[in-house]
Write a protein that holds these residues in place. Structure first.
Motif, short mmCIF file in Angstrom:
data_model
loop_
_atom_site.label_atom_id
_atom_site.label_comp_id
_atom_site.label_asym_id
_atom_site.label_seq_id
_atom_site.Cartn_x
_atom_site.Cartn_y
_atom_site.Cartn_z
N UNK A 120 11.28 1.49 -5.27
CA UNK A 120 12.17 2.47 -4.62
C UNK A 120 13.52 2.55 -5.36
N UNK A 121 14.31 3.54 -5.00
CA UNK A 121 15.62 3.73 -5.62
C UNK A 121 16.65 2.80 -4.99
N UNK A 122 16.64 2.73 -3.67
CA UNK A 122 17.62 1.92 -2.94
C UNK A 122 16.93 0.92 -2.02
N UNK A 123 16.70 -0.31 -2.48
CA UNK A 123 16.13 -1.34 -1.60
C UNK A 123 17.23 -1.97 -0.74
N UNK A 124 16.96 -2.12 0.54
CA UNK A 124 17.92 -2.76 1.45
C UNK A 124 17.21 -3.87 2.21
N UNK A 125 17.58 -5.11 1.94
CA UNK A 125 17.01 -6.23 2.69
C UNK A 125 17.85 -6.44 3.94
N UNK A 126 17.33 -5.95 5.05
CA UNK A 126 18.09 -5.92 6.29
C UNK A 126 18.40 -7.31 6.84
N UNK A 127 17.48 -8.25 6.67
CA UNK A 127 17.73 -9.59 7.20
C UNK A 127 18.94 -10.23 6.53
N UNK A 128 19.10 -10.00 5.21
CA UNK A 128 20.26 -10.54 4.49
C UNK A 128 21.55 -9.90 4.99
N UNK A 129 21.53 -8.58 5.15
CA UNK A 129 22.73 -7.86 5.59
C UNK A 129 23.12 -8.27 7.00
N UNK A 130 22.13 -8.37 7.89
CA UNK A 130 22.42 -8.74 9.28
C UNK A 130 22.97 -10.15 9.37
N UNK A 131 22.41 -11.06 8.60
CA UNK A 131 22.88 -12.45 8.65
C UNK A 131 24.23 -12.63 7.98
N UNK A 132 24.49 -11.87 6.90
CA UNK A 132 25.79 -11.98 6.21
C UNK A 132 26.90 -11.33 7.02
N UNK A 133 26.56 -10.15 7.63
CA UNK A 133 27.51 -9.44 8.50
C UNK A 133 28.86 -9.24 7.82
N UNK A 139 6.89 -6.40 0.64
CA UNK A 139 6.33 -6.48 -0.71
C UNK A 139 7.40 -6.30 -1.77
N UNK A 140 7.42 -7.21 -2.74
CA UNK A 140 8.38 -7.11 -3.83
C UNK A 140 8.16 -5.84 -4.65
N UNK A 141 6.91 -5.45 -4.83
CA UNK A 141 6.61 -4.24 -5.59
C UNK A 141 7.14 -3.00 -4.88
N UNK A 142 7.16 -3.03 -3.56
CA UNK A 142 7.71 -1.93 -2.77
C UNK A 142 9.21 -1.80 -3.02
N UNK A 143 9.89 -2.93 -3.03
CA UNK A 143 11.34 -2.95 -3.25
C UNK A 143 11.70 -2.54 -4.68
N UNK A 144 10.89 -2.98 -5.63
CA UNK A 144 11.18 -2.67 -7.03
C UNK A 144 10.93 -1.21 -7.36
N UNK A 182 0.83 -1.22 0.00
CA UNK A 182 0.00 0.00 0.00
C UNK A 182 0.86 1.27 0.00
N UNK A 183 2.16 1.13 0.26
CA UNK A 183 3.06 2.29 0.26
C UNK A 183 3.67 2.56 -1.11
N UNK A 184 3.37 1.74 -2.10
CA UNK A 184 3.90 1.96 -3.45
C UNK A 184 3.51 3.33 -4.00
#
Length: 229
Positions: A202-215, A195-200, A154-156
């Motif tokens: 925006x200009x800069x999508x950041x998936x925080x769970x991936x970043x936190x787990x990869x560290x 939402x995938x549409x939300x990520x697509x 809904x934020x698209x």
């Protein structure tokens, strides 16, 4: 010498989405800790500077806002008849308000809609309010970048409107799931998705769970500082 332009940043948080994330890291993730806003905001500055290829000191948070539904005192009295338990809930709300006060985060509490027959609460209108306030603030404050912490599609429309006024949009997203065991021993899965549409959009999508787990080494200090000790 040409004067450096400050990248003015606004952060806008869907509180219900954020609290789901916080609960996940506290009870179901190996970190067993909660997020803190100071570390989160510093991480945001770090990533925007990285994306824009500028020094972090030229990225400044000018606005930070929290949006969530909230029970009125009368609604709390009806929902939690035990006075001690009700006091605990109200104290928790006060603690959150204290955090907001010290971190400069402006809360926007919207009344929850409560069914008089079932006492079930429904959070309606938060996405619209967040969108209207965010767009108004971005335009009025001439924000360079808007950071949206939310997961709903809904934020698209908000993202499209922000980009139309040359405001770059960062979306902090999380995807995770975990199992909960009931008193009868049955398990059911709890899932949170961005939402995938939300990520697509925006200009800069950041998936925080991936970043936190990869560290990764470049983000390690910022990631560790996201969490309360």
């Amino acid at each position: 010498m040409k004067e450096k332009k400050i990248n003015k940043v606004g952060i806008f948080i869907d509180g219900t989405f954020f609290l789901k994330i916080n609960s996940y890291y506290r009870y179901h993730h190996t970190r067993k800790s909660t997020l803190n806003f100071k570390g989160l905001f510093d991480f945001v500055l770090h990533k925007i500077a990285e994306f824009e290829g500028i020094e972090k000191r030229y990225v400044r948070i000018c606005e930070s806002h929290w949006f969530r539904g909230r029970y009125s005192t009368n609604q709390l009295e009806k929902k939690y008849t035990d006075a001690d338990y009700r006091l605990t809930q109200m104290n928790n709300e006060r603690r959150i308000d204290d955090i907001f006060m010290y971190e400069g985060l402006i809360p926007h509490n919207y009344p929850l809609l409560v069914d008089s027959k079932t006492s079930d609460a429904e959070e309606k209108g938060i996405d619209i309010w967040l969108s209207l306030e965010t767009f108004d603030i971005a335009r009025r404050s001439n924000l360079e970048t808007a950071v949206v912490i939310a997961g709903d599609s809904s934020y698209v429309p908000l993202i499209k409107k922000l980009i139309s006024i040359d405001c770059k949009v960062v979306v902090l997203g999380w995807d995770f799931s975990y199992d909960i065991k009931t008193n009868t021993g049955q398990k059911y899965s709890v899932t949170t998705r961005t939402s995938q549409s939300l990520l697509e959009e925006c200009i800069y999508p950041i998936m925080m769970d991936d970043i936190i787990n990869d560290n990764k080494a470049s983000d390690a200090d910022y990631i560790n500082n996201l969490f309360n000790v």
